[in-house]
Motif scaffolding. Structure first.
Motif, PDB file in Angstrom:
ATOM      1  N   ASP A   1       1.013  -1.268  -0.135  1.00 21.98           N
ATOM      2  CA  ASP A   1       0.105   0.070   0.038  1.00 21.98           C
ATOM      3  C   ASP A   1       0.827   1.193   0.034  1.00 21.98           C
ATOM      4  N   ALA A   2       0.507   2.354  -0.741  1.00 22.75           N
ATOM      5  CA  ALA A   2       1.095   3.499  -0.655  1.00 22.75           C
ATOM      6  C   ALA A   2       0.853   4.155   0.549  1.00 22.75           C
ATOM      7  N   GLY A   3       2.170   4.807   0.909  1.00 28.28           N
ATOM      8  CA  GLY A   3       2.081   5.749   2.268  1.00 28.28           C
ATOM      9  C   GLY A   3       1.492   7.255   1.825  1.00 28.28           C
ATOM     10  N   VAL A   4       1.861   7.963   2.877  1.00 25.95           N
ATOM     11  CA  VAL A   4       1.487   9.387   2.540  1.00 25.95           C
ATOM     12  C   VAL A   4       2.226   9.868   1.551  1.00 25.95           C
ATOM     13  N   THR A   5       1.515  10.797   0.436  1.00 24.34           N
ATOM     14  CA  THR A   5       2.255  11.357  -0.585  1.00 24.34           C
ATOM     15  C   THR A   5       1.795  12.948  -0.631  1.00 24.34           C
ATOM     16  N   GLN A   6       2.954  13.751  -0.840  1.00 22.86           N
ATOM     17  CA  GLN A   6       2.822  14.879  -0.691  1.00 22.86           C
ATOM     18  C   GLN A   6       3.500  15.516  -2.087  1.00 22.86           C
ATOM     19  N   SER A   7       2.801  16.763  -2.546  1.00 20.48           N
ATOM     20  CA  SER A   7       3.340  17.280  -3.835  1.00 20.48           C
ATOM     21  C   SER A   7       3.234  18.743  -3.543  1.00 20.48           C
ATOM     22  N   PRO A   8       4.056  19.785  -4.208  1.00 21.37           N
ATOM     23  CA  PRO A   8       5.268  19.195  -4.560  1.00 21.37           C
ATOM     24  C   PRO A   8       6.325  18.941  -3.744  1.00 21.37           C
ATOM     25  N   THR A   9       7.464  18.323  -4.024  1.00 23.65           N
ATOM     26  CA  THR A   9       8.309  18.137  -2.928  1.00 23.65           C
ATOM     27  C   THR A   9       9.310  19.299  -2.729  1.00 23.65           C
ATOM     28  N   HIS A  10       9.647  20.026  -3.541  1.00 28.41           N
ATOM     29  CA  HIS A  10      10.336  21.300  -3.461  1.00 28.41           C
ATOM     30  C   HIS A  10       9.558  22.625  -4.283  1.00 28.41           C
ATOM     31  N   LEU A  11       9.699  23.688  -3.549  1.00 28.65           N
ATOM     32  CA  LEU A  11       9.082  24.789  -4.430  1.00 28.65           C
ATOM     33  C   LEU A  11       9.698  26.206  -3.725  1.00 28.65           C
ATOM     34  N   ILE A  12      10.039  27.254  -4.571  1.00 22.31           N
ATOM     35  CA  ILE A  12      10.565  28.280  -4.381  1.00 22.31           C
ATOM     36  C   ILE A  12       9.339  29.487  -4.809  1.00 22.31           C
ATOM     37  N   LYS A  13       8.983  30.220  -3.736  1.00 23.60           N
ATOM     38  CA  LYS A  13       8.107  31.278  -4.178  1.00 23.60           C
ATOM     39  C   LYS A  13       8.742  32.657  -3.625  1.00 23.60           C
ATOM     40  N   THR A  14       8.132  33.835  -3.883  1.00 22.57           N
ATOM     41  CA  THR A  14       8.565  35.286  -3.356  1.00 22.57           C
ATOM     42  C   THR A  14       7.609  35.617  -2.457  1.00 22.57           C
ATOM     43  N   ARG A  15       8.166  36.494  -1.621  1.00 18.39           N
ATOM     44  CA  ARG A  15       7.176  37.087  -0.445  1.00 18.39           C
ATOM     45  C   ARG A  15       5.930  37.701  -1.406  1.00 18.39           C
ATOM     46  N   GLY A  16       4.834  37.520  -0.574  1.00 14.49           N
ATOM     47  CA  GLY A  16       3.664  38.141  -1.207  1.00 14.49           C
ATOM     48  C   GLY A  16       2.701  37.038  -2.028  1.00 14.49           C
ATOM     49  N   GLN A  17       3.495  35.901  -2.621  1.00  9.01           N
ATOM     50  CA  GLN A  17       2.804  35.049  -3.450  1.00  9.01           C
ATOM     51  C   GLN A  17       1.877  34.143  -2.490  1.00  9.01           C
ATOM     52  N   HIS A  18       1.348  33.228  -3.081  1.00  5.54           N
ATOM     53  CA  HIS A  18       0.386  32.261  -2.787  1.00  5.54           C
ATOM     54  C   HIS A  18       0.991  30.876  -2.891  1.00  5.54           C
ATOM     55  N   VAL A  19       0.781  29.946  -2.022  1.00  7.94           N
ATOM     56  CA  VAL A  19       1.122  28.456  -2.394  1.00  7.94           C
ATOM     57  C   VAL A  19       0.182  27.707  -1.798  1.00  7.94           C
ATOM     58  N   THR A  20      -0.065  26.513  -2.776  1.00  5.32           N
ATOM     59  CA  THR A  20      -1.109  25.406  -2.473  1.00  5.32           C
ATOM     60  C   THR A  20      -0.223  24.191  -2.271  1.00  5.32           C
TER      61      THR A  20
END
Lengths: 113, 116
Positions: free
Chosen positions: B1-20
């Motif tokens: 069985d698959a474990g817990v999966t998360q995405s993305p693994t890495h990401l870079i944002k700048t101040r003021g942006q939004h992330v999901t």
């Protein structure tokens, strides 16, 4: 509210030596106690847990921990460590029937050859 | 069985942006929790969801929000990013809180967010 204090931020130890990582907790209600391990660039993995019953709990990779209610401690021990045990170890507490787990700040175990 | 999966693994944002950030729990688990782990510290509780309802929230500002979908997957949203939001965001799934669940958490490998 619960809190967890890990008394050592870093523990260096030679391979095949015994080790103890110390953890004290505070809570006004019944709790479950856990130790998790985190290897570099990975998530956390459960080592062992205390729910009830015997105060000596055995976990994976030869680790064990002893619950001491009077001293509100849950220290982690291993009689002989390996290089591969080098990792960050987190003690955690969860209120019985609650919704969150509180983690300590972590203890970095560094095993030297 | 698959474990817990998360995405993305890495990401870079700048101040003021939004992330999901996204998380899929272990099959059969109905509870998802989110934690923030700043470098050198232990994980800090952000949210827990059970059966699509928020069961608990940690001491985080309203810029942080989350939701759980009918298939029990979850999203964590962070608006108006600050430099201090740089961290490893961990998702964990667990069993049934209302049925003697012991609180054992099963973690994904995390999403590492860097805010510049």
């Amino acid at each position: 509210a619960q809190s967890v204090t890990q008394l050592d931020s870093q523990v260096p130890v030679f391979e095949e030596a015994p080790v103890e990582l110390r953890c004290n907790y505070s809570s006004s209600v019944s709790v479950y106690l856990f130790w998790y391990v985190q290897y570099p660039n990975q998530g956390l993995q459960l080592l062992l847990k205390y729910l009830s019953g015997s105060t000596l709990v055995k976990g994976i990779n030869g680790f064990e921990a002893e619950f001491n209610k009077s001293q509100t401690s849950f220290h982690l021990r291993k009689p002989s460590v390996h290089i591969s045990d080098t990792a960050e170890y987190f003690c955690a507490v969860s209120e019985v029937g609650g919704f969150k787990t509180i983690f300590g700040a972590g203890t970095r175990l560094f095993v030297k050859a | 069985d698959a474990g817990v999966t998360q995405s993305p693994t890495h990401l870079i944002k700048t101040r003021g942006q939004h992330v999901t950030l996204r998380c899929s729990p272990i099959s059969g688990h109905k509870s998802v929790s989110w934690y923030q782990q700043v470098l050198g510290q232990g994980p800090q509780f952000i949210f827990q969801y059970y059966e699509k309802e928020e069961r608990g929230r940690g001491n985080f500002p309203d810029r942080f929000s989350a939701r759980q979908f009918p298939n029990y997957s979850s999203e964590l949203n962070v608006n108006a990013l600050l430099l201090g939001d740089s961290a490893l965001y961990l998702c964990a799934s667990s069993g049934f809180r209302d049925r003697g669940d012991t609180g054992e958490l099963f973690f994904g490998e995390g999403s590492r967010l860097t805010v510049l």
